[in-house]
Design a protein around this motif. Structure first.
Motif, PDB file in Angstrom:
ATOM      1  N   ASP A  72       0.765  -1.334   0.027  1.00  0.00           N
ATOM      2  CA  ASP A  72       0.007   0.070   0.000  1.00  0.00           C
ATOM      3  C   ASP A  72       0.751   1.271  -0.056  1.00  0.00           C
ATOM      4  OD1 ASP A  72      -2.875  -0.535  -0.082  1.00  0.00           O
ATOM      5  OD2 ASP A  72      -2.354  -1.631   1.835  1.00  0.00           O
ATOM      6  N   GLU A  73       2.312   1.139   0.208  1.00  0.00           N
ATOM      7  CA  GLU A  73       2.796   2.482   0.211  1.00  0.00           C
ATOM      8  C   GLU A  73       3.020   2.995  -1.057  1.00  0.00           C
ATOM      9  OE1 GLU A  73       6.810   1.675   1.887  1.00  0.00           O
ATOM     10  OE2 GLU A  73       6.114   0.814   3.762  1.00  0.00           O
ATOM     11  N   LEU A  74       3.186   2.168  -2.110  1.00  0.00           N
ATOM     12  CA  LEU A  74       3.094   2.604  -3.532  1.00  0.00           C
ATOM     13  C   LEU A  74       2.091   2.014  -4.108  1.00  0.00           C
ATOM     14  CD1 LEU A  74       7.146   2.155  -4.545  1.00  0.00           C
ATOM     15  CD2 LEU A  74       5.940   4.401  -3.957  1.00  0.00           C
ATOM     16  N   PHE A  75       1.464   2.867  -5.160  1.00  0.00           N
ATOM     17  CA  PHE A  75       0.282   2.562  -5.859  1.00  0.00           C
ATOM     18  C   PHE A  75       0.660   1.499  -6.880  1.00  0.00           C
ATOM     19  CE2 PHE A  75      -2.592   2.484  -9.393  1.00  0.00           C
ATOM     20  CZ  PHE A  75      -3.689   2.394  -8.872  1.00  0.00           C
ATOM     21  N   ASP A  76       1.932   1.476  -7.618  1.00  0.00           N
ATOM     22  CA  ASP A  76       2.078   0.404  -8.566  1.00  0.00           C
ATOM     23  C   ASP A  76       2.080  -0.894  -7.844  1.00  0.00           C
ATOM     24  OD1 ASP A  76       2.248   2.315 -10.280  1.00  0.00           O
ATOM     25  OD2 ASP A  76       4.299   2.034 -10.793  1.00  0.00           O
ATOM     26  N   ASP A  77       2.751  -1.111  -6.634  1.00  0.00           N
ATOM     27  CA  ASP A  77       2.816  -2.216  -5.974  1.00  0.00           C
ATOM     28  C   ASP A  77       1.448  -2.640  -5.587  1.00  0.00           C
ATOM     29  OD1 ASP A  77       5.671  -2.117  -6.236  1.00  0.00           O
ATOM     30  OD2 ASP A  77       5.870  -1.484  -4.120  1.00  0.00           O
ATOM     31  N   PHE A  78       0.754  -1.876  -5.007  1.00  0.00           N
ATOM     32  CA  PHE A  78      -0.701  -2.333  -4.855  1.00  0.00           C
ATOM     33  C   PHE A  78      -1.452  -2.925  -6.065  1.00  0.00           C
ATOM     34  CE2 PHE A  78      -5.052  -0.571  -5.495  1.00  0.00           C
ATOM     35  CZ  PHE A  78      -5.837  -1.359  -4.853  1.00  0.00           C
ATOM     36  N   PHE A  79      -1.314  -1.976  -7.050  1.00  0.00           N
ATOM     37  CA  PHE A  79      -1.967  -2.244  -8.340  1.00  0.00           C
ATOM     38  C   PHE A  79      -1.720  -3.409  -9.006  1.00  0.00           C
ATOM     39  CE2 PHE A  79      -2.803  -1.089 -13.008  1.00  0.00           C
ATOM     40  CZ  PHE A  79      -4.239  -0.880 -12.708  1.00  0.00           C
ATOM     41  N   PHE A  80      -0.397  -3.937  -8.935  1.00  0.00           N
ATOM     42  CA  PHE A  80       0.065  -5.197  -9.534  1.00  0.00           C
ATOM     43  C   PHE A  80      -0.615  -6.373  -8.826  1.00  0.00           C
ATOM     44  CE2 PHE A  80       2.968  -8.889  -9.316  1.00  0.00           C
ATOM     45  CZ  PHE A  80       2.867  -9.229 -10.912  1.00  0.00           C
ATOM     46  N   ASN A  81      -0.748  -6.287  -7.446  1.00  0.00           N
ATOM     47  CA  ASN A  81      -1.571  -7.217  -6.649  1.00  0.00           C
ATOM     48  C   ASN A  81      -3.026  -7.422  -7.020  1.00  0.00           C
ATOM     49  OD1 ASN A  81       0.238  -8.678  -4.314  1.00  0.00           O
ATOM     50  ND2 ASN A  81       0.912  -6.663  -4.800  1.00  0.00           N
ATOM     51  N   SER A  83      -4.661  -6.204  -9.642  1.00  0.00           N
ATOM     52  CA  SER A  83      -4.816  -6.543 -10.993  1.00  0.00           C
ATOM     53  C   SER A  83      -4.867  -7.996 -11.198  1.00  0.00           C
ATOM     54  CB  SER A  83      -4.011  -5.999 -12.144  1.00  0.00           C
ATOM     55  OG  SER A  83      -4.082  -4.546 -12.007  1.00  0.00           O
ATOM     56  N   ASN A  84      -4.189  -8.817 -10.366  1.00  0.00           N
ATOM     57  CA  ASN A  84      -3.914 -10.426 -10.560  1.00  0.00           C
ATOM     58  C   ASN A  84      -4.309 -11.166  -9.561  1.00  0.00           C
ATOM     59  OD1 ASN A  84      -1.697 -10.350 -13.041  1.00  0.00           O
ATOM     60  ND2 ASN A  84      -0.973  -8.646 -11.718  1.00  0.00           N
ATOM     61  N   ASN A  85      -5.138 -10.676  -8.684  1.00  0.00           N
ATOM     62  CA  ASN A  85      -5.875 -11.500  -7.608  1.00  0.00           C
ATOM     63  C   ASN A  85      -7.270 -11.110  -7.319  1.00  0.00           C
ATOM     64  OD1 ASN A  85      -6.635 -12.475  -5.065  1.00  0.00           O
ATOM     65  ND2 ASN A  85      -4.430 -12.719  -4.313  1.00  0.00           N
ATOM     66  N   ARG A  86      -8.257 -11.854  -7.943  1.00  0.00           N
ATOM     67  CA  ARG A  86      -9.543 -11.423  -7.753  1.00  0.00           C
ATOM     68  C   ARG A  86     -10.168 -11.423  -6.364  1.00  0.00           C
ATOM     69  NH1 ARG A  86     -11.996 -15.024 -12.071  1.00  0.00           N
ATOM     70  NH2 ARG A  86      -9.886 -14.906 -12.888  1.00  0.00           N
ATOM     71  N   LYS A  87      -9.382 -12.160  -5.380  1.00  0.00           N
ATOM     72  CA  LYS A  87      -9.894 -11.982  -3.977  1.00  0.00           C
ATOM     73  C   LYS A  87      -9.573 -10.832  -3.451  1.00  0.00           C
ATOM     74  CE  LYS A  87      -9.281 -15.603  -1.493  1.00  0.00           C
ATOM     75  NZ  LYS A  87      -8.533 -16.543  -0.402  1.00  0.00           N
ATOM     76  N   VAL A  88      -8.342 -10.225  -3.882  1.00  0.00           N
ATOM     77  CA  VAL A  88      -7.908  -8.733  -3.421  1.00  0.00           C
ATOM     78  C   VAL A  88      -8.739  -7.872  -4.042  1.00  0.00           C
ATOM     79  CG1 VAL A  88      -6.007  -7.342  -3.463  1.00  0.00           C
ATOM     80  CG2 VAL A  88      -5.564  -9.600  -2.830  1.00  0.00           C
ATOM     81  N   GLN A  89      -9.120  -7.832  -5.397  1.00  0.00           N
ATOM     82  CA  GLN A  89      -9.693  -7.341  -6.154  1.00  0.00           C
ATOM     83  C   GLN A  89     -11.099  -6.833  -5.467  1.00  0.00           C
ATOM     84  OE1 GLN A  89     -11.059  -6.933 -10.642  1.00  0.00           O
ATOM     85  NE2 GLN A  89      -8.801  -6.847 -10.359  1.00  0.00           N
ATOM     86  N   LYS A  90     -11.735  -7.763  -4.886  1.00  0.00           N
ATOM     87  CA  LYS A  90     -13.254  -7.514  -4.412  1.00  0.00           C
ATOM     88  C   LYS A  90     -12.815  -6.773  -2.951  1.00  0.00           C
ATOM     89  CE  LYS A  90     -16.182 -10.815  -6.759  1.00  0.00           C
ATOM     90  NZ  LYS A  90     -17.540 -11.599  -6.403  1.00  0.00           N
ATOM     91  N   GLN A  91     -11.908  -7.438  -2.251  1.00  0.00           N
ATOM     92  CA  GLN A  91     -11.728  -6.787  -0.983  1.00  0.00           C
ATOM     93  C   GLN A  91     -11.273  -5.343  -0.951  1.00  0.00           C
ATOM     94  OE1 GLN A  91      -8.529  -9.444   0.498  1.00  0.00           O
ATOM     95  NE2 GLN A  91      -9.666 -10.778   1.382  1.00  0.00           N
TER      96      GLN A  91
END
Length: 290
Positions: A72-81, A83-91
């Motif tokens: 969560d510190e850098l948007f790019d790191d968050f965004f990679f997760n 974009s590639n994890n549907r569980k994280v995406q819904k959360q």
């Protein structure tokens, strides 16, 4: 019989007590949840949609791991997760999700959401900047809002996904759809469409000489900067798409005469940069970095 009845009474009281305890624990969990999720009665009756989005190899690996807190510190790191994890995406979506189009606002329920990959078929996404100084925005840990745009030039469509950092966590908060011709970068994107799809127009839009940074002619393991001709450009030109996702880290300009078009592939750390400038009413490419 009296003993049996007494036993039943004790069991019933125990079940009620445990149920009340579970209810209390659930309420406490809801109170301590850092992101409040609003319940809307109208969404409760919506039929659940089966998420038929195919799972990529990256997602298969990512789906087995929780997202690191540091992401969560850098948007790019968050965004990679994201974009590639549907569980994280819904959360990490504020439900119900606001969807705005044609002056009207609708709400999308969690059960209606389809996995969004947020990248082209080849795994690339785009960062469109006005100058090189804006490249540093991606590393700014103080950012609280980032917009990811789905640019579909043939359909004259622009869909914007807004992310906000809420209590230290990046969350998608809304989606807005509009015509691409109404966007701030409409002039450049209309040029880019022809540049990407019309070979003759592309060559007419190249500077006579192009500054090129890429593999050394003698040793491909080395990188050098040199000048190449328009004819040599074809040997190094990346494949461009007229339908892509781009990230805006807060840069907002409608009159810039310079554009840096960056193509990134997070899974492999590959990146390609195309530099354009506008002279009069015509855009041209003057620099390429592989």
């Amino acid at each position: 019989m009296k003993l049996f009845a007494a036993t039943l009474l004790i069991i019933a009281m125990t079940v009620i007590s445990l149920s009340g305890c579970r209810h209390t624990q659930t309420n406490k969990a809801e109170e301590t949840d850092s992101i409040a999720v609003e319940n809307v009665d109208s969404l409760m009756n919506e039929p659940e949609v089966l998420d038929s989005t195919p799972m990529s190899e990256v997602e298969k690996i990512m789906g087995e791991k929780p997202m690191p807190r540091a992401a969560d510190e850098l948007f790019d790191d968050f965004f990679f997760n994201f974009s590639n994890n549907r569980k994280v995406q819904k959360q990490r979506i504020v439900w119900p999700l606001k969807y705005m189009a044609d002056g009207e606002t609708e709400e999308i329920g969690e059960s209606q959401w389809q996995m969004e990959k947020f990248c082209a078929d080849d795994g690339f996404y785009v960062v469109l900047l006005d100058n090189e100084d804006q490249i540093a925005l991606a590393k700014d840990t103080a950012l609280n809002e980032v917009v990811v745009n789905h640019v579909d030039i043939p359909q004259n469509s622009l869909k914007s996904f807004t992310f906000n950092r809420i209590e230290g966590k990046w969350m998608m908060t809304e989606i807005e759809a509009e015509e691409l011709s109404d966007s701030r970068n409409a002039d450049f994107l209309q040029f880019y469409q022809k540049f990407a799809t019309d070979t003759t127009f592309c060559y007419d839009s190249l500077e006579p000489v192009i500054n090129f940074t890429g593999p050394d002619e003698q040793d491909e393991n080395l990188t050098t900067t040199r000048v190449i001709s328009c004819d040599e450009y074809a040997d190094w030109a990346p494949e461009l798409a007229a339908d892509f996702f781009s990230i805006s880290y807060g840069q907002r300009s409608s009159s810039s005469n310079n554009k840096v078009f960056i193509m990134r592939q997070p899974s492999s750390s590959q990146e390609c940069r195309l530099y354009f400038h506008r002279k009069g009413s015509h855009w041209s490419l003057y620099r390429l970095v592989e």
